[in-house]
Design an enzyme around this catalytic site. Sequence first.
Site, PDB file in Angstrom:
ATOM      1  N   GLY A 132       0.820  -1.206   0.000  1.00 55.45           N
ATOM      2  CA  GLY A 132       0.000   0.000   0.000  1.00 55.45           C
ATOM      3  C   GLY A 132       0.851   1.252   0.000  1.00 55.45           C
ATOM      4  NE  ARG A 147      -0.996  -5.297  -0.441  1.00 59.57           N
ATOM      5  CZ  ARG A 147      -1.540  -4.091  -0.330  1.00 59.57           C
ATOM      6  NH1 ARG A 147      -2.190  -3.579  -1.361  1.00 59.57           N
ATOM      7  NH2 ARG A 147      -1.443  -3.394   0.784  1.00 59.57           N
ATOM      8  CG  ASP A 155       3.446  -6.615   7.805  1.00 58.07           C
ATOM      9  OD1 ASP A 155       2.961  -6.292   6.702  1.00 58.07           O
ATOM     10  OD2 ASP A 155       2.760  -6.969   8.774  1.00 58.07           O
ATOM     11  CB  THR A 177       2.628   0.959   6.496  1.00 51.22           C
ATOM     12  OG1 THR A 177       1.282   0.710   6.937  1.00 51.22           O
ATOM     13  CG2 THR A 177       3.573   0.742   7.663  1.00 51.22           C
ATOM     14  CG  ASP A 194      -2.311   0.476   8.968  1.00 48.47           C
ATOM     15  OD1 ASP A 194      -3.154   1.388   8.979  1.00 48.47           O
ATOM     16  OD2 ASP A 194      -2.410  -0.537   8.265  1.00 48.47           O
ATOM     17  CG  ASP A 245       1.221  -2.205  10.855  1.00 48.91           C
ATOM     18  OD1 ASP A 245       2.119  -1.611  10.225  1.00 48.91           O
ATOM     19  OD2 ASP A 245       0.421  -2.974  10.303  1.00 48.91           O
ATOM     20  NE  ARG A 277      -5.997  -6.488   7.518  1.00 50.45           N
ATOM     21  CZ  ARG A 277      -5.054  -5.918   6.775  1.00 50.45           C
ATOM     22  NH1 ARG A 277      -5.378  -4.902   5.988  1.00 50.45           N
ATOM     23  NH2 ARG A 277      -3.812  -6.341   6.799  1.00 50.45           N
TER      24      ARG A 277
END
Length: 328
Positions: free
Chosen positions: A15, A76, A107, A130, A132, A134, A176
């Site tokens: 992304g 992807r 990741d 990213t 996020d 995360d 998510r």
Amino acid sequence: MANTIKKIAVLTSGGDSPGMNAAIRSVVRTCAYHSIECIGIYRGYEGMIEGDFLEMDARSVKGIINKGGTILKSARSKEFRTKEGREKAHTQLVKAGVDAFVVIGGDGSFTGAMVFNSEFNFPVMGIPGTIDNDIVGTSHTLGYDTALNTVVEAIDKIRDTASSHNRLFFVEVMGRDVGHIALNAGVGAGAEEILIPEEDLGLDRLLESLRRSKASGKSSSIVVVAEGDKIGKNVFELKDYVEENMSEYEVRVSVLGHMQRGGSPSCFDRVLASRMGVRAVEGLLNGESNLMVGLKNDVMTTTPFNQSVKGKMPINKELLRVSDIMTV
């Protein structure tokens, strides 16, 4: 610096996030500074397999530090997950004279780089891109700060409507599996409640919180919901439940969606991208490999890929408590 590396490739994968272009710029210009050739790989690992390469120099990346998205495009690649696909990618890199590469992504991108390195002993460094936030090994991923600012600005605008019509708004944000965006943006925007995957608030407690807000004199409320929150199947189910149990509220839902991933990167993300690009390239020139560049206590550090992709950044418990206090 060891100078066995003569050509470095850079790609963006997974992304997109604000700051990726600034990171590409940093990688390319750091290569130019050290008299190293640089090539860009279009469409991530898919472009690596197909040999979709472009030679880049310092002037190739002018005027992109302020632009969202990625000029190298992203994808992807299912084929890269196969041994045959990775062999094709390796053949293309060797054919182009590439000695090492920098991957900007999350990741999943790092997992692919780690496997590729183990199979071909090919030098690679990662830059975490990213929204996020995360990934273990860095306090901030590229794009996270910009996404927070985007979300807060959107919630500020939604609050104007909420207060004008005595409405309750559920605002769904990305996240998510993690609630970093929801928690930080919720606190920053003064949300009455924040729902995140890491903390199961429960429907009864949500209603209790909303009733308490109503009783305290609040005529409107904002509830920020991470898309991965487990209270309801989705944010629209939450809306229906609250409407059934609190008829005094007119409830609306606003899903911010992919607008959070776009836009011009913040100053923080531009500076972070610049620092990460320099560290990644100079790490490769110093013989480092299979590492992700990260920020810890405002210092550039590295974390092995196998550690960065294993876990998730824990939620800030102190910020959770701050959130509870602020909703009085």
